[in-house]
Design a protein around this motif. Structure first.
Motif, PDB file in Angstrom:
ATOM      1  N   LEU A  22      35.936  38.526  44.857  1.00  0.00           N
ATOM      2  CA  LEU A  22      36.681  37.278  44.753  1.00  0.00           C
ATOM      3  C   LEU A  22      36.688  36.636  46.139  1.00  0.00           C
ATOM      4  N   ILE A  23      36.243  35.380  46.204  1.00  0.00           N
ATOM      5  CA  ILE A  23      36.150  34.687  47.488  1.00  0.00           C
ATOM      6  C   ILE A  23      36.889  33.359  47.380  1.00  0.00           C
ATOM      7  N   SER A  51      47.713  20.367  50.645  1.00  0.00           N
ATOM      8  CA  SER A  51      46.530  20.082  49.835  1.00  0.00           C
ATOM      9  C   SER A  51      46.498  21.057  48.665  1.00  0.00           C
ATOM     10  N   PHE A  52      46.335  20.547  47.472  1.00  0.00           N
ATOM     11  CA  PHE A  52      46.286  21.402  46.291  1.00  0.00           C
ATOM     12  C   PHE A  52      44.897  21.344  45.679  1.00  0.00           C
ATOM     13  N   GLY A  53      44.628  22.275  44.806  1.00  0.00           N
ATOM     14  CA  GLY A  53      43.343  22.290  44.128  1.00  0.00           C
ATOM     15  C   GLY A  53      42.438  23.351  44.700  1.00  0.00           C
ATOM     16  N   GLY A  54      41.163  23.139  44.541  1.00  0.00           N
ATOM     17  CA  GLY A  54      40.205  24.114  45.017  1.00  0.00           C
ATOM     18  C   GLY A  54      39.885  25.121  43.929  1.00  0.00           C
ATOM     19  N   SER A  55      39.109  26.091  44.295  1.00  0.00           N
ATOM     20  CA  SER A  55      38.734  27.104  43.315  1.00  0.00           C
ATOM     21  C   SER A  55      38.442  28.416  44.000  1.00  0.00           C
ATOM     22  N   ILE A  62      41.365  37.558  39.109  1.00  0.00           N
ATOM     23  CA  ILE A  62      40.554  38.722  38.743  1.00  0.00           C
ATOM     24  C   ILE A  62      40.746  39.066  37.268  1.00  0.00           C
ATOM     25  N   ALA A  63      41.974  39.019  36.788  1.00  0.00           N
ATOM     26  CA  ALA A  63      42.238  39.291  35.363  1.00  0.00           C
ATOM     27  C   ALA A  63      41.539  38.258  34.479  1.00  0.00           C
ATOM     28  N   LEU A  64      41.568  36.995  34.881  1.00  0.00           N
ATOM     29  CA  LEU A  64      40.886  35.943  34.122  1.00  0.00           C
ATOM     30  C   LEU A  64      39.382  36.194  34.109  1.00  0.00           C
ATOM     31  N   LEU A 123      36.503  29.973  39.318  1.00  0.00           N
ATOM     32  CA  LEU A 123      37.787  30.138  38.641  1.00  0.00           C
ATOM     33  C   LEU A 123      38.807  29.212  39.279  1.00  0.00           C
ATOM     34  N   PRO A 124      39.867  28.872  38.534  1.00  0.00           N
ATOM     35  CA  PRO A 124      40.930  28.059  39.135  1.00  0.00           C
ATOM     36  C   PRO A 124      41.528  28.762  40.354  1.00  0.00           C
ATOM     37  N   ASN A 125      42.168  27.994  41.178  1.00  0.00           N
ATOM     38  CA  ASN A 125      42.782  28.512  42.401  1.00  0.00           C
ATOM     39  C   ASN A 125      44.089  29.232  42.071  1.00  0.00           C
ATOM     40  N   PHE A 126      43.954  30.363  41.405  1.00  0.00           N
ATOM     41  CA  PHE A 126      45.098  31.208  41.041  1.00  0.00           C
ATOM     42  C   PHE A 126      45.267  32.302  42.091  1.00  0.00           C
ATOM     43  N   PRO A 127      46.434  32.957  42.128  1.00  0.00           N
ATOM     44  CA  PRO A 127      46.577  34.134  42.988  1.00  0.00           C
ATOM     45  C   PRO A 127      45.506  35.177  42.624  1.00  0.00           C
ATOM     46  N   SER A 128      45.155  36.017  43.579  1.00  0.00           N
ATOM     47  CA  SER A 128      44.057  36.972  43.406  1.00  0.00           C
ATOM     48  C   SER A 128      44.145  37.795  42.126  1.00  0.00           C
TER      49      SER A 128
END
Length: 84
Positions: free
Chosen positions: A30-31, A46-50, A73-75, A64-69
């Motif tokens: 995951l990067i 700033s929000f967003g990203g991936s 990873i689960a997604l 993947l969406p910019n979710f917590p690690s």
């Protein structure tokens, strides 16, 4: 890391590339970019990203969406490698 660097553009105010954080897990890496603090503290965040995942199995890239690690990873496990 070179594959990831080409996927993330400059994020700092002066146009230099931001730092990339790599988190290894069982079937991939995951990067995500780490955004620098703005020079002006009154600037809104700033929000967003991936997030980018590089598969250990075949080197495939997945965004993947910019979710917590842990959530990202689960997604990835559910959507991109359901039988891994």
């Amino acid at each position: 890391m070179a594959a990831a660097r080409t996927r993330f553009g400059p994020v700092s105010e002066d146009g230099t590339p931001g730092s990339l954080h790599v988190e290894e897990f069982d079937i991939g890496y995951l990067i995500y970019a780490v955004f620098p603090q703005p020079a002006d503290p009154s600037t809104p965040p700033s929000f967003g990203g991936s997030n980018l995942v590089i598969s250990k199995i075949d080197g495939a890239l997945a965004y993947l969406p910019n979710f917590p690690s842990e959530t990202a990873i689960a997604l990835y496990r559910r959507k991109f490698r359901p039988h891994a």
